[in-house]
Design a protein around this motif. Structure first.
Motif, PDB file in Angstrom:
ATOM      1  N   SER A  67       0.812  -1.214   0.000  1.00 14.14           N
ATOM      2  CA  SER A  67       0.000   0.000   0.000  1.00 14.14           C
ATOM      3  C   SER A  67       0.851   1.271   0.000  1.00 14.14           C
ATOM      4  N   ASP A  68       2.160   1.122   0.248  1.00 12.18           N
ATOM      5  CA  ASP A  68       3.068   2.275   0.256  1.00 12.18           C
ATOM      6  C   ASP A  68       3.576   2.632  -1.132  1.00 12.18           C
ATOM      7  N   TYR A  69       3.446   1.729  -2.084  1.00 13.49           N
ATOM      8  CA  TYR A  69       4.156   1.863  -3.347  1.00 13.49           C
ATOM      9  C   TYR A  69       3.831   3.153  -4.098  1.00 13.49           C
ATOM     10  N   VAL A  70       2.559   3.488  -4.210  1.00 19.20           N
ATOM     11  CA  VAL A  70       2.168   4.665  -4.994  1.00 19.20           C
ATOM     12  C   VAL A  70       2.784   5.935  -4.415  1.00 19.20           C
ATOM     13  N   ALA A  71       2.738   6.071  -3.096  1.00 19.60           N
ATOM     14  CA  ALA A  71       3.294   7.269  -2.453  1.00 19.60           C
ATOM     15  C   ALA A  71       4.807   7.326  -2.624  1.00 19.60           C
ATOM     16  N   ILE A  72       5.465   6.191  -2.514  1.00 20.09           N
ATOM     17  CA  ILE A  72       6.926   6.163  -2.671  1.00 20.09           C
ATOM     18  C   ILE A  72       7.316   6.435  -4.119  1.00 20.09           C
ATOM     19  N   GLU A  73       6.536   5.913  -5.059  1.00 16.16           N
ATOM     20  CA  GLU A  73       6.806   6.206  -6.468  1.00 16.16           C
ATOM     21  C   GLU A  73       6.721   7.704  -6.730  1.00 16.16           C
ATOM     22  N   ALA A  74       5.780   8.385  -6.082  1.00 13.84           N
ATOM     23  CA  ALA A  74       5.643   9.834  -6.254  1.00 13.84           C
ATOM     24  C   ALA A  74       6.865  10.570  -5.707  1.00 13.84           C
ATOM     25  N   ILE A  75       7.396  10.093  -4.572  1.00 11.28           N
ATOM     26  CA  ILE A  75       8.597  10.700  -3.995  1.00 11.28           C
ATOM     27  C   ILE A  75       9.790  10.486  -4.928  1.00 11.28           C
ATOM     28  N   ILE A  76       9.909   9.284  -5.476  1.00 12.09           N
ATOM     29  CA  ILE A  76      10.993   8.982  -6.414  1.00 12.09           C
ATOM     30  C   ILE A  76      10.900   9.887  -7.634  1.00 12.09           C
ATOM     31  N   ARG A  77       9.720   9.994  -8.182  1.00 11.04           N
ATOM     32  CA  ARG A  77       9.510  10.801  -9.397  1.00 11.04           C
ATOM     33  C   ARG A  77       9.922  12.250  -9.182  1.00 11.04           C
ATOM     34  N   LYS A  78       9.580  12.785  -8.039  1.00  9.11           N
ATOM     35  CA  LYS A  78       9.932  14.177  -7.743  1.00  9.11           C
ATOM     36  C   LYS A  78      11.412  14.320  -7.408  1.00  9.11           C
ATOM     37  N   SER A  79      11.939  13.399  -6.602  1.00 11.37           N
ATOM     38  CA  SER A  79      13.331  13.494  -6.150  1.00 11.37           C
ATOM     39  C   SER A  79      14.315  13.335  -7.299  1.00 11.37           C
ATOM     40  N   TRP A  80      14.006  12.414  -8.228  1.00 16.11           N
ATOM     41  CA  TRP A  80      14.914  12.158  -9.351  1.00 16.11           C
ATOM     42  C   TRP A  80      14.580  12.997 -10.581  1.00 16.11           C
ATOM     43  N   LYS A  81      13.571  13.883 -10.446  1.00 18.29           N
ATOM     44  CA  LYS A  81      13.234  14.870 -11.476  1.00 18.29           C
ATOM     45  C   LYS A  81      12.951  14.216 -12.833  1.00 18.29           C
ATOM     46  N   TYR A  82      12.224  13.133 -12.795  1.00 19.86           N
ATOM     47  CA  TYR A  82      11.929  12.421 -14.037  1.00 19.86           C
ATOM     48  C   TYR A  82      11.145  13.283 -15.027  1.00 19.86           C
ATOM     49  N   ASP A  83      10.300  14.170 -14.513  1.00 19.97           N
ATOM     50  CA  ASP A  83       9.471  14.975 -15.406  1.00 19.97           C
ATOM     51  C   ASP A  83      10.272  16.012 -16.175  1.00 19.97           C
ATOM     52  N   GLN A  84      11.529  16.226 -15.788  1.00 21.03           N
ATOM     53  CA  GLN A  84      12.361  17.183 -16.512  1.00 21.03           C
ATOM     54  C   GLN A  84      12.907  16.609 -17.817  1.00 21.03           C
ATOM     55  N   PHE A  85      12.958  15.278 -17.926  1.00 20.52           N
ATOM     56  CA  PHE A  85      13.496  14.702 -19.152  1.00 20.52           C
ATOM     57  C   PHE A  85      12.607  13.618 -19.758  1.00 20.52           C
ATOM     58  N   ALA A  86      11.378  13.505 -19.253  1.00 17.32           N
ATOM     59  CA  ALA A  86      10.458  12.504 -19.794  1.00 17.32           C
ATOM     60  C   ALA A  86       9.035  13.037 -19.764  1.00 17.32           C
ATOM     61  N   SER A  87       8.191  12.489 -20.624  1.00 22.22           N
ATOM     62  CA  SER A  87       6.776  12.844 -20.613  1.00 22.22           C
ATOM     63  C   SER A  87       6.156  12.338 -19.317  1.00 22.22           C
ATOM     64  N   PRO A  88       5.014  12.895 -18.904  1.00 22.94           N
ATOM     65  CA  PRO A  88       4.388  12.458 -17.639  1.00 22.94           C
ATOM     66  C   PRO A  88       4.150  10.952 -17.572  1.00 22.94           C
ATOM     67  N   LYS A  89       3.717  10.349 -18.673  1.00 20.30           N
ATOM     68  CA  LYS A  89       3.449   8.913 -18.678  1.00 20.30           C
ATOM     69  C   LYS A  89       4.733   8.110 -18.461  1.00 20.30           C
ATOM     70  N   ILE A  90       5.809   8.515 -19.131  1.00 23.07           N
ATOM     71  CA  ILE A  90       7.086   7.814 -18.980  1.00 23.07           C
ATOM     72  C   ILE A  90       7.683   8.086 -17.610  1.00 23.07           C
ATOM     73  N   ALA A  91       7.523   9.308 -17.100  1.00 21.50           N
ATOM     74  CA  ALA A  91       8.041   9.644 -15.766  1.00 21.50           C
ATOM     75  C   ALA A  91       7.401   8.760 -14.706  1.00 21.50           C
ATOM     76  N   GLN A  92       6.091   8.547 -14.823  1.00 19.15           N
ATOM     77  CA  GLN A  92       5.397   7.665 -13.883  1.00 19.15           C
ATOM     78  C   GLN A  92       5.900   6.237 -14.019  1.00 19.15           C
TER      79      GLN A  92
END
Length: 207
Positions: free
Chosen positions: A14-39
Motif C-alpha cells: 500500500s506504500d508503493y504509490v506514495a513512494i513512487e511519487a517521492i521517487i519521481r519528484k526526487s529524481w526529477k523524471y518529469d524534466q526529461f520525460a513525458s508524464p506517462k514515462i516519468a510515472q
C-alpha cells in the motif's frame, strides 16, 4: 512534530504509490520525460530496488510514507522472484515507445557506471545500502538520520561490517559525507535532455 508522530515499519504494498511519487519528484523524471514515462520510470525504479533488498524500513507521518531505506545482505539469497516479475512487467511497456527506448539507454549507461565502480574497487563488501529517499518537504525532522540508523542497526544484527552505496549529484549526497562515509570513486555522465552533467559516486564505510 515530535518523534512519537513518526512511525517506522517495513514496507507494504500500500506504500508503493506514495513512494513512487517521492521517487519521481526526487529524481526529477518529469524534466526529461513525458508524464506517462516519468510515472513508469518511478515504478521501474521502485520495483528494481525491491528486487535488490533483504531489509526495508518506511517512515510514516499521518499514515503516509515520507521516506524509505532498503539494505541488502549479500550473504543471503534474495527473496525476489515476485519483485523481479513486477519489475519486468513494469519495464516491458517502457520498451514499446521510442521515448522509452531512448531513456532506457541512458539508464543502462548509469548501470554500467555502477558496475564499473564495483569492478574497480578491491574491497569485498558484505552489504549494500540499496535505496534511500526522503520527501524533501520532510527534511530537517531527523527522519533521514533515524532511517539510516535503523539500517545500521540491521547491519549490526546481521553481523555485517562493510557496505557500499551508489549516489549522484541529483541526490542529497552530502548526507553521506556528514555520516563519515568515504567517497571511493567518481564518474560523470552528460544528459542531453537536461543539458547538464551528473556526477556519480561510490560511497562506503570502508576505504
Amino acid at each position: 512534530m515530535n518523534d512519537s508522530q513518526i512511525k517506522y515499519r517495513p514496507i507494504q504494498s500500500s506504500d508503493y504509490v506514495a513512494i513512487e511519487a517521492i521517487i519521481r519528484k526526487s529524481w526529477k523524471y518529469d524534466q526529461f520525460a513525458s508524464p506517462k514515462i516519468a510515472q513508469r520510470l518511478s515504478k521501474i525504479f521502485l520495483t528494481s530496488c525491491l528486487a535488490n533488498q533483504t531489509f526495508t524500513c518506511v517512515a510514516i507521518i499521518n499514515e503516509k510514507p515520507v521516506g524509505v531505506i532498503m539494505g541488502k545482505n549479500k550473504k543471503k539469497q534474495l527473496r525476489s522472484l515476485k519483485y523481479l516479475s513486477r519489475h519486468w512487467l513494469a519495464v516491458f511497456p517502457l520498451l514499446m515507445s521510442k521515448e522509452g527506448i531512448r531513456i532506457s539507454k541512458l539508464f543502462r549507461e548509469v548501470n554500467q557506471i555502477d558496475k564499473n565502480f564495483l569492478k574497480n574497487t578491491p574491497i569485498e563488501f558484505d552489504s549494500e545500502l540499496a535505496f534511500f529517499v526522503l520527501d524533501e518537504n520532510q527534511r530537517g525532522l531527523g527522519i533521514g538520520k533515524n532511517l539510516y540508523q535503523l539500517f545500521l542497526d540491521y547491519l549490526a544484527a546481521e553481523e555485517l561490517t562493510s557496505f557500499f552505496l551508489f549516489t549522484d549529484t541529483t541526490c542529497n549526497y552530502g548526507f553521506y559525507d556528514h555520516q563519515g562515509l568515504h567517497r571511493l570513486q567518481e564518474e560523470k555522465l552528460y544528459f542531453p535532455n537536461l543539458k547538464e552533467t551528473t556526477h556519480f559516486y561510490l560511497y562506503s564505510n570502508k576505504k
